[in-house]
Design a protein around this motif. Structure first.
Motif, short mmCIF file in Angstrom:
data_model
loop_
_atom_site.label_atom_id
_atom_site.label_comp_id
_atom_site.label_asym_id
_atom_site.label_seq_id
_atom_site.Cartn_x
_atom_site.Cartn_y
_atom_site.Cartn_z
N ARG A 68 -7.53 8.09 15.23
CA ARG A 68 -6.42 8.04 14.26
C ARG A 68 -6.87 8.57 12.90
N LEU A 69 -8.05 8.16 12.46
CA LEU A 69 -8.55 8.62 11.16
C LEU A 69 -8.84 10.12 11.18
N LEU A 118 -5.63 11.98 10.78
CA LEU A 118 -5.20 11.98 9.38
C LEU A 118 -5.96 13.03 8.59
N ALA A 119 -7.27 13.10 8.81
CA ALA A 119 -8.09 14.04 8.05
C ALA A 119 -7.77 15.49 8.41
N ASP A 136 -4.83 16.64 9.85
CA ASP A 136 -3.44 17.05 9.67
C ASP A 136 -2.71 16.00 8.84
N LYS A 137 -3.14 15.84 7.61
CA LYS A 137 -2.54 14.82 6.77
C LYS A 137 -1.09 15.15 6.41
N SER A 162 1.33 16.35 8.26
CA SER A 162 2.26 15.84 9.27
C SER A 162 2.44 14.34 9.13
N TRP A 163 1.33 13.64 8.90
CA TRP A 163 1.44 12.18 8.75
C TRP A 163 2.23 11.83 7.51
N LEU A 164 1.99 12.51 6.40
CA LEU A 164 2.70 12.21 5.15
C LEU A 164 4.19 12.50 5.29
N PHE A 224 5.61 9.69 7.34
CA PHE A 224 5.63 8.47 6.52
C PHE A 224 6.81 8.52 5.54
N TYR A 284 -2.39 9.25 -3.52
CA TYR A 284 -1.03 9.36 -3.00
C TYR A 284 -0.19 8.18 -3.50
N GLU A 287 -0.34 0.64 3.59
CA GLU A 287 -0.48 1.71 4.57
C GLU A 287 -0.81 3.04 3.91
#
Length: 503
Positions: A432-433, A436-437, A439-440, A442-444, A447, A470, A502
């Motif tokens: 998971r981490l 995030l690193a 493809d941040k 897409s996650w942002l 979110f 952030y 989060e």
């Protein structure tokens, strides 16, 4: 007179402070992707390593003379420096680059007797770091440690000639002696002097308890051998001063009577051409002629046996019986050799892992070796004699072998500091981490969409700056709709900024 460092640049002050702490060492000063040397160290390193000597800027009005090496090639250059007897202080960056001065500190001093890098060590040779002391009667003691593998050799004797012979037979890479011992002059090429208290038996007992976690001093057999005990303590004191790492890979320095062995002096070894011919060519020595070992550990063991042959008839027969059982069983012998072929030096790899000096290749080598143990147990189980103890020592590591095989990426990065050492799928949280690193954005985006739907605020924005990282940005009018889990970070004229656990 101590140099005034106030006129130097901040980085040069760090270097000069490290150099003042280790004046007898070449200081390798980490700067980004290079280890740099400066001034006199740079001139010396340039000559030894054949690297370019340059000048870059000034510090306190002096030209900054420097010579550097890529950090990824450190092992190769360390071997060259140590080969000519140099001691090297490695000054590492302890904080990542950013605002302000990067913190640096000497994390290790590499010496001829403490080299552990794979490419710098000979598979067949042990690199002995030894401490020596003697009393007024001429009785002497010697504690030698092969630091890379953690093996000790403790000896004692009488007379200067016997001591010189013991040191020559070992081939000591670095020798430690009391600073007030005139008799030690010239005993070895790399002689280091230590304070006399380093050789005190009481200091040795304290060091063994603290560094090796041994409370039962009597079990080591050192109570009745104060000279030997003091030498053990001197080796441990020197390692503590220079290595600054765990010493958990060291065997316990037990002073016990071993099976009798034939003592062969160094001159006889040379005349027998045991390890090299008279011209020094190792390929023409007896060892090269009989060596059919497949692993570095086996190569060193065979060399140890040649240097100190057994003389006890029962021990000789037990060894011959073990050898004969495989000589007579050609199929099993071939199968065993197939499992041993290509096995890397896990004795030394374990040492580097414990000391936190390993590469991902060391972990892979260990995993591969552990994976082969059950196959070796199956081939050798049921044999008596020496094989029974060997087989028992290889049992019980199957779960660890399986876990390492799942955990390690078969195509690892060059350094444990680089990402990618652990395989994808081994640990869900790590995956998971990593996602995030990698493809941040897409996650942002996901979110932000979730928070808009949850709060009912269609123009909620996720933004970023260097001060707060952030954050969620809402207009003044929307701020009243912020959920209870939104933590206010900043109030501006027209907007409010929040964060969540989060985010």
């Amino acid at each position: 007179m101590k140099e005034d460092l106030s006129q130097h640049t901040p980085a040069m002050r760090q270097y000069l402070e490290a150099k003042a702490q280790y004046p007898d060492c070449i200081v390798l000063f980490r700067m980004g992707d290079f280890y740099e040397t400066f001034w006199d160290d740079a001139v010396k390193a340039s000559e030894i390593l054949g690297i370019a000597l340059t000048k870059r800027g000034k510090s306190a009005g002096r030209d900054v003379v420097m010579a550097g090496i890529p950090w990824r090639q450190l092992d190769r250059y360390l071997a060259k420096l140590v080969a000519v007897g140099e001691r090297v202080a490695i000054c590492e960056q302890l904080t990542p680059p950013g605002k302000g001065l990067i913190e640096r500190k000497v994390v290790r001093v590499v010496t001829p007797g403490t080299l552990t890098e794979e490419d710098a060590l000979d598979d067949a040779e042990r690199r002995w770091l030894a401490a020596v002391n003697q009393d007024e009667s001429g009785a002497w003691a010697l504690a030698a440690l092969d630091f890379a593998s953690g093996r000790w050799r403790l000896q004692h004797g009488q007379g200067a000639s016997a001591l010189a012979e013991a040191l020559e037979s070992l081939g000591v890479a670095e020798l430690l002696a009391p600073e007030d011992a005139a008799w030690a002059e010239g005993l070895a090429p790399n002689l280091q002097r230590l304070a006399p208290w380093s050789f005190a038996p009481d200091a040795a007992q304290e060091a063994v308890a603290r560094l090796l976690h041994v409370k039962d001093w009597a079990a080591l057999g050192l109570e009745g051998a104060p000279l030997v005990a003091g030498c053990v303590g001197a080796v441990l004191a020197y390692l503590e001063q220079t290595q600054r790492c765990s010493l958990a890979h060291l065997e316990l320095p037990a002073f016990v009577e071993e099976a009798p062995r034939l003592v062969i002096d160094a001159r006889t070894m040379r005349n027998l051409e045991a390890f090299a011919d008279m011209r020094g060519d190792t390929s023409m020595g007896m060892f090269a002629a009989i060596d059919r070992t497949l692993t570095p550990m086996g190569k060193r063991l065979l060399a140890d046996w040649m240097r100190a042959p057994l003389v006890d008839l029962a021990a000789i027969r037990a060894r011959h019986d073990a050898v004969a059982s495989l000589v007579d069983d050609e199929t099993t012998r071939a199968d065993v050799r197939a499992r041993l072929r290509g096995m890397r030096d896990w004795e030394r790899m374990l040492g580097r892992i414990v000391m936190r000096r390993e590469t991902p290749r060391d972990w892979l080598g260990l995993a591969e070796a552990l994976k082969r143990l059950p196959e070796l147990v199956a081939l050798l189980a049921g044999r008596g004699g020496l094989f029974a103890e060997i087989v028992e020592g290889m049992r019980g590591l199957e779960a660890l072998a399986e876990k390492l095989a799942r955990a390690l990426n078969p195509e690892p990065p060059a350094s444990v500091r680089d990402p990618g050492m652990i395989s994808k799928g081994f640990d869900a949280e790590l995956d998971r981490l990593r996602a995030l690193a990698e493809d941040k954005e897409s996650w942002l985006a996901a979110f932000e969409a979730r928070e808009r739907e949850r709060t009912g605020i269609p123009n909620l924005r996720v933004r970023h700056n260097k001060v707060f990282g952030y954050f969620i940005e809402l207009t003044k009018a929307q701020a009243a709709k912020a959920p209870p889990d939104y933590v206010r970070r900043q109030t501006l004229t027209s907007v409010e900024r929040f964060t969540t656990d989060e985010l």
